[in-house]
Design a protein around this motif. Structure first.
Motif, mmCIF file in Angstrom:
data_model
loop_
_atom_site.group_PDB
_atom_site.id
_atom_site.type_symbol
_atom_site.label_atom_id
_atom_site.label_comp_id
_atom_site.label_asym_id
_atom_site.label_seq_id
_atom_site.Cartn_x
_atom_site.Cartn_y
_atom_site.Cartn_z
ATOM 1 N N ALA A 112 53.145 32.053 5.791
ATOM 2 C CA ALA A 112 52.053 31.696 6.714
ATOM 3 C C ALA A 112 52.064 30.197 6.961
ATOM 4 O O ALA A 112 52.253 29.404 6.035
ATOM 5 C CB ALA A 112 50.727 32.130 6.120
ATOM 6 N N ARG A 113 51.847 29.819 8.194
ATOM 7 C CA ARG A 113 51.820 28.393 8.555
ATOM 8 C C ARG A 113 50.432 27.804 8.304
ATOM 9 O O ARG A 113 49.433 28.520 8.379
ATOM 10 C CB ARG A 113 52.198 28.248 10.027
ATOM 11 C CG ARG A 113 53.637 28.681 10.306
ATOM 12 C CD ARG A 113 53.908 28.830 11.791
ATOM 13 N NE ARG A 113 53.128 29.916 12.369
ATOM 14 C CZ ARG A 113 53.006 30.152 13.664
ATOM 15 N NH1 ARG A 113 53.618 29.372 14.529
ATOM 16 N NH2 ARG A 113 52.281 31.154 14.097
ATOM 17 N N PRO A 114 50.373 26.515 8.024
ATOM 18 C CA PRO A 114 49.050 25.922 7.784
ATOM 19 C C PRO A 114 48.239 25.839 9.075
ATOM 20 O O PRO A 114 48.789 25.640 10.156
ATOM 21 C CB PRO A 114 49.381 24.515 7.286
ATOM 22 C CG PRO A 114 50.749 24.216 7.791
ATOM 23 C CD PRO A 114 51.459 25.536 7.893
ATOM 24 N N GLN A 115 46.945 25.999 8.960
ATOM 25 C CA GLN A 115 46.046 25.717 10.067
ATOM 26 C C GLN A 115 46.045 24.221 10.337
ATOM 27 O O GLN A 115 46.211 23.417 9.410
ATOM 28 C CB GLN A 115 44.611 26.151 9.723
ATOM 29 C CG GLN A 115 44.381 27.640 9.799
ATOM 30 C CD GLN A 115 44.373 28.163 11.233
ATOM 31 O OE1 GLN A 115 44.831 27.516 12.168
ATOM 32 N NE2 GLN A 115 43.858 29.362 11.402
ATOM 33 N N PHE A 148 44.101 21.087 13.007
ATOM 34 C CA PHE A 148 42.968 20.853 13.898
ATOM 35 C C PHE A 148 42.875 19.383 14.270
ATOM 36 O O PHE A 148 43.213 18.505 13.489
ATOM 37 C CB PHE A 148 41.665 21.290 13.212
ATOM 38 C CG PHE A 148 40.443 21.005 14.034
ATOM 39 C CD1 PHE A 148 40.200 21.720 15.203
ATOM 40 C CD2 PHE A 148 39.551 20.007 13.665
ATOM 41 C CE1 PHE A 148 39.079 21.444 15.981
ATOM 42 C CE2 PHE A 148 38.426 19.726 14.438
ATOM 43 C CZ PHE A 148 38.189 20.452 15.602
ATOM 44 N N PRO A 178 39.044 24.474 11.123
ATOM 45 C CA PRO A 178 39.891 25.495 10.493
ATOM 46 C C PRO A 178 40.641 24.917 9.297
ATOM 47 O O PRO A 178 41.100 23.773 9.353
ATOM 48 C CB PRO A 178 40.867 25.888 11.611
ATOM 49 C CG PRO A 178 40.847 24.742 12.575
ATOM 50 C CD PRO A 178 39.496 24.115 12.467
ATOM 51 N N THR A 179 40.728 25.683 8.246
ATOM 52 C CA THR A 179 41.490 25.264 7.064
ATOM 53 C C THR A 179 42.321 26.454 6.601
ATOM 54 O O THR A 179 42.259 27.530 7.200
ATOM 55 C CB THR A 179 40.562 24.848 5.913
ATOM 56 O OG1 THR A 179 39.659 25.937 5.667
ATOM 57 C CG2 THR A 179 39.766 23.597 6.246
ATOM 58 N N GLY A 180 43.058 26.251 5.533
ATOM 59 C CA GLY A 180 43.852 27.348 5.002
ATOM 60 C C GLY A 180 45.058 27.625 5.859
ATOM 61 O O GLY A 180 45.638 26.705 6.431
ATOM 62 N N ARG A 181 45.398 28.886 5.973
ATOM 63 C CA ARG A 181 46.669 29.216 6.627
ATOM 64 C C ARG A 181 46.474 30.240 7.743
ATOM 65 O O ARG A 181 45.513 30.989 7.758
ATOM 66 C CB ARG A 181 47.664 29.744 5.584
ATOM 67 C CG ARG A 181 47.795 28.781 4.393
ATOM 68 C CD ARG A 181 48.991 29.002 3.518
ATOM 69 N NE ARG A 181 50.181 28.348 4.028
ATOM 70 C CZ ARG A 181 50.413 27.032 3.965
ATOM 71 N NH1 ARG A 181 49.558 26.218 3.414
ATOM 72 N NH2 ARG A 181 51.522 26.526 4.461
ATOM 73 N N LYS A 182 47.372 30.211 8.680
ATOM 74 C CA LYS A 182 47.399 31.207 9.739
ATOM 75 C C LYS A 182 47.883 32.534 9.156
ATOM 76 O O LYS A 182 48.370 32.581 8.026
ATOM 77 C CB LYS A 182 48.349 30.752 10.858
ATOM 78 C CG LYS A 182 47.929 29.432 11.531
ATOM 79 C CD LYS A 182 48.863 29.077 12.672
ATOM 80 C CE LYS A 182 48.555 27.678 13.220
ATOM 81 N NZ LYS A 182 47.281 27.573 13.928
#
Lengths: 514, 514
Positions: free
Chosen positions: A35-38, A40, B29-33
Motif C-alpha cells: 500500500a502506498r502512503p497517503q 496531502f 489523510p494519514t496512513g496508507r492507501k
C-alpha cells in the motif's frame, strides 16, 4: 539450498528468507501489492527548497533509513554524492542506498561505506564500488542487484520500503511535476523513479531548471512530490552517454553484428509489424543499424522498437521504417531531441516495459532483441554482472526482461576479449538463464539453443554458419592462456535477483586469484 | 448528527459509518492507501475476446459484485447498457454500478433496478435515473455521489472495491493499452478509469477500434488490463457533446459572461502566468471567450487552462495566449483534434487534477474559474445536484475541486430560470460550501463573499455592479411565483460526498410537492 540452475543460495540473509529461482516464469504473483502512503497538501503551500540539507530536514531523514535514486544521468550524476555527503555532514549514518545504478562517478561513496554513513546498497554497482565490495569492502548486508523491472516489482511488492526518494530532474516546476526531456541538462526519461515517488514516505525532486507551472511530460507527478529542491548543477550532461554510443570499428565485432542481423532476417520475423530491441553497446548499435537496412530492403514497416534509444533507432523511425519507439531510457541527445518532437516516440516507464507482476510487458511483444554478455556458458546461461575474475562490475539493466520477453533473443559476443575467453563451461554468475536465450552470435558462428531447433533449418538454409557452442569454445580456448581464476570466500557480497524476486545467483567475495 | 453546515446526516448508512463534512480542508489523510491486486501474465497469452458475455465469464463476474465505468461517451455511451443487459441475460443480479456518471441514454437501467439486477449505484445519475430514484424507485442502499477527484480518492482509499472495471476505449491494442483520443469514435480522455484499471480485481477494455500494438497514449496500460473485448459499436459520437457546446445567445446570459470576465480582469490576475478553468456551459463558454479577449488586450501569456476543453479554449492556445492546456475531459472534437496535434495540449488524469489525498491538484494552481449552479444561497453555498423541486438530476463533476482550488471562484448564474428563483435562502442540497466560493455573478450584479472583502474595492474601482446577494434575491423573488416546494420523506436516497470523503449533504426522497 540450490536453485533450479544448481546455484547454491543461502536460505536466509540478514533475516530475510530467500526464494530460490525455479524458472523464468515459475512464480505466479497473487494477493496484493504494498500500500502506498497517503499524502496531502492544502492550496497555497510552498514546496520549493534551496538545499539538500533543507530537504533532509524537511523529510525527517534519519540514520538507518533508505534513500533512493535513479541513474538517468549515468556517469554524470551529481545527486547521489550530494545527498550522501550532506548526510555525512549532518551526522546521519547507517543509510541504505537504493539507486537504480551507481557509476564510477559515485566512487566517493566508498569512503562513506568505510565510515559507516552507508551500510547497505541495493542497486547496480558499476565499476569501483562493485570492485571495492568484491575485494573486501564491508557492507552490513549483501547488496541486491535487480533488473529495471525487478526493481519496480520489488517496490510495488513491498520488498523494499523507501523512506526518502531523491529524484534528479532535468526540469521541474515548483509543484513537483518533473521530467528528464527538457531543461538545461536533459538526461532522458527519469520514470525509473515514478514508482519510488509513489511509494516513498517522502519524495524530493531535485532540479537545476525550475520551469513555470506546469512542466510536462509528467514523468514525476505533483501529487507524489513533497519537495522541490533547486540547485545550481545536477549532473554533467557530457557524461550521461557513458561512451557507449560509437558503432564499433572492430572488424570482428562488425562481423558479429552483421551475423546477428542476418540471423534475425533468416528467422523470418522481418515482416510488417516487426518489433525489436536496439541496445547501446558497440555491437548492438551496429546490429540495430544493419537491421534497419534489412527492414528497408524488405520494404516493411515495423511496429515498434525499444531501447536504450540512440540516434540509430531514431534514424529508422525517421525513415518511416517503424511506427513507434517506446523509450524507457535515452542514450544520446538525438534520442532526447526526438522525444521532444516526434509524437510517435513515446515515453514508457519500467513498469510498462518490464514489470513481472503485471498483465504484460512491452518486452513480451518483441520479435527480436540483441543483448550483450560478459560470459556465456554451454547451458546458454548469460552473465552480465561479474567478470571472469569474479568481480562485481556491472548491473542487470533490462537484460532479464528483454531476454525473457523477446521471441528471438540473440546474445552478441566475441569469443575472446583481450586474452579472456567469453564462452565458458559455467558462467561465474548467472544473470539470465539459458532457457530464455535463443541464439549466441560470435565471430566464429552462431550457436542455437537446443530448445530452438526450429531455427536451425532456417539458418542453415540462409547459409549462416550454425555451430556448436562447445566447438567455438574449444577453438577460442586454444588462443588464450587459462585466465586467472578467482578464489572465492564464503561470504556472499551480493544477491542477483531474477525479475520475479527469486534469487538466481549470488556473488561471493574474491579473496584472491589462482 | 449535523455537519458543520448544519445539514442533518445519518450516523450510519448500510452499515457504513459516515464522516460529517467539517470544512473544505478539515481532513488530513494519514496512513496508507488501499493495496492494489497483483496481476500476472506470461508471454504469448491472448487477451482478446469478442463479446461482453465472454468477458463476464472470463472475469468471474457474479451476483453481488461491483462493476465500474467511465462517462467519456456521455449521452452517447453504449457500454453500461451492454454490460447490464448481458448480466441480466446471464442471471447475474444485485450489482452495484460504479460509473463516473450515468446519462439519459442509460434509462434502461431503471428496468434493471426494478428487476433487481442493479441494486446499488455509486456515481452521478444525470436525468431519468436520478428522477426515478428521487420519486420512489428503490435501490437497496442510498446512492453516493462523488466529484471526479472524490471518486479517484475513494478508490485509492479503499472506500469502494471494484470487482470488474469495464472501460470503453475509442482505441485499444490487443494487449490492453487504450485511449480515447484516437479511433473511429474518439471521446476524449478516458483516464477517469485509470484508477479503476489499477484497483479492480479484473479490468476489461472494450473497444470498437482494435489498433496494432502499441496504441498510445497509454491512458489505460497493458499491465493493468486483463481482457480486451472487440465490439462493433461502443458509443454514438454525435451524442458525446451533450449539447453543451453552443455559446449562449441569451442577452441575459451573455451579460453574465461579460460581467464575469470583467470581474476576473478587475481582480488583477490577468497578467503573465494567468491560469483559469474554462468549462462548458453556455455562460462558461462565453466567459472563456471573453477572458481570451481580455488576455489578448492585456498582451499577456497565460500559463495554463483546464477544461472541460472546447474549441474556445483551443483557440486561445492557438493564438499563443496560453502556454498549456491540461485536459482531463474533452467536450468537442476540436479539443480532441488539438490533443492529437498540439504538444502543449496535455492529458491529465483526475488524480492529477483533483485528488484531495495527494500532494497537490492542478486546480490549486488556478487563478480563476467559472462554475455554474442550479441554486445558490445567502451563505454562498452552491447546489449543482438537485433542482428546487428536490429531484436529483445532476452529478458533481469537478465542481468541488475547482471551487476549492481556484483563487477566484465565480459562480455564473441568472437570477431566474423560467419562473424559478436561483438565489434561495438555503440551497436544497449543498454540493460545494460557501467558504470556497468567492463571487456570484448574475445579470443583476456581482455579489462578493464577505470572506473576500479584498475584492470589493477592486471591483468598485472598475465600475462593476457590486451588490448584496439578498438584495438581488429580493428583486428576483418579486418576479416569480413561489416555486412548488418538495415534500421530502425521511428516506435518504443519496449521499453527497465532499471531495475528502466526508458527507456534505444528503438527498431525501421526494414524496410530493406542496
Amino acid at each position: 539450498m540450490k536453485n533450479s540452475l544448481g546455484r547454491e543460495i543461502p536460505e536466509k540473509i540478514a533475516g530475510r528468507v530467500l526464494r530460490p529461482f525455479e524458472g523464468a516464469f515459475a512464480t505466479t504473483p497473487t494477493g496484493r501489492k504494498a500500500a502506498r502512503p497517503q499524502k496531502f497538501i492544502g492550496p497555497n503551500e510552498n514546496k520549493v527548497l534551496h538545499s539538500i540539507e533543507e530537504a533532509i530536514e524537511a523529510t525527517g531523514l534519519k540514520s538507518g533509513m533508505t534513500v533512493s535514486f535513479h541513474h538517468a544521468f549515468r556517469n554524470g550524476d551529481y545527486l547521489v554524492n550530494m545527498v550522501v555527503d550532506a548526510c555525512a555532514r549532518m551526522g546521519i549514518n547507517d543509510l541504505r542506498l537504493f539507486p537504480t545504478a551507481l557509476f564510477p562517478v559515485h566512487e566517493p561513496v566508498i569512503d562513506h561505506i568505510k565510515s559507516g554513513v552507508v551500510t547497505r546498497i541495493e542497486g547496480s554497482m558499476n565499476g569501483p564500488i562493485g570492485a571495492f565490495v568484491s575485494q573486501g569492502g564491508k557492507l552490513a548486508q549483501p547488496g541486491i542487484l535487480r533488473s529495471h523491472g525487478g526493481r519496480w516489482r520489488a517496490v510495488e511488492a513491498g520488498d523494499v520500503h523507501i523512506d526518502v526518494a531523491f529524484i534528479a530532474a532535468a526540469q521541474a516546476d515548483p509543484y513537483g511535476n518533473a521530467n528528464g526531456i527538457y531543461g538545461k541538462t536533459p538526461c532522458g526519461p527519469i520514470s525509473y523513479s515514478a514508482i519510488d515517488a509513489q511509494y516513498a514516505e517522502k519524495t524530493v525532486v531535485v532540479t537545476n531548471d525550475l520551469a513555470p507551472y506546469p512542466a510536462y511530460p509528467f514523468e514525476i507527478q505533483q501529487g507524489w512530490t513533497d519537495y522541490v529542491v533547486v540547485v545550481d548543477e545536477i549532473g554533467d550532461p557530457n557524461s550521461i552517454a557513458s561512451g557507449t554510443l560509437q558503432i564499433t570499428r572492430s572488424p570482428t565485432r562488425l562481423k558479429i553484428a552483421r551475423l546477428a542481423a542476418a540471423a534475425v532476417k533468416a528467422s523470418g520475423c522481418i515482416v510488417d509489424g516487426f518489433s525489436f530491441q536496439g541496445g547501446a553497446g558497440g555491437i548492438s548499435l551496429a546490429a540495430t543499424k544493419y537491421v534497419g537496412e534489412e527492414m528497408a530492403r524488405a520494404e516493411i514497416v515495423g511496429s515498434f522498437a525499444i531501447g536504450g534509444v540512440t540516434k540509430y533507432l531514431v534514424d529508422i523511425l525517421h525513415k518511416g521504417l517503424l511506427r513507434v519507439i517506446l523509450n524507457g531510457q535515452a542514450f544520446d541527445l538525438a534520442a532526447i531531441e526526438s522525444m521532444r518532437h516526434d509524437q510517435n516516440h513515446v515515453l514508457m516507464d519500467p513498469g510498462h516495459y518490464a514489470n513481472y507482476d503485471s498483465r504484460g510487458c512491452s518486452t513480451y511483444m518483441l520479435d527480436a532483441a540483441f543483448l550483450g554478455a560478459t560470459e556465456v556458458d554451454l547451458d546458454f546461461n548469460v552473465n552480465v554482472n561479474t567478470h571472469s575474475d569474479g568481480q562485481l562490475l556491472h548491473g542487470i539493466g533490462g537484460h532479464q526482461e528483454v531476454a525473457a520477453g523477446a521471441k528471438l533473443t540473440l546474445i552478441t559476443v566475441p569469443t575472446l576479449r583481450g586474452r579472456l575467453p567469453v564462452i565458458v563451461d559455467s558462467v561465474t554468475t548467472v544473470t539470465t538463464p539459458g532457457e530464455v536465450i535463443d541464439v549466441i552470435v560470435t565471430e566464429r558462428g552462431i550457436a542455437i539453443n537446443p530448445r530452438r531447433e526450429d531455427l536451425k533449418e532456417r539458418f542453415v538454409a540462409a547459409g549462416l554458419p550454425v555451430r556448436e557452442l562447445a566447438e567455438m569454445k574449444t577453438e577460442a580456448d586454444r588462443l588464450t592462456r587459462p585466465p586467472r581464476k578467482p578464489v572465492f570466500g564464503d561470504e556472499v557480497i551480493a544477491l542477483i535477483e531474477w525479475r520475479d524476486g527469486t534469487v538466481i545467483d549470488v556473488v561471493r567475495r574474491v579473496e584472491g586469484w589462482q
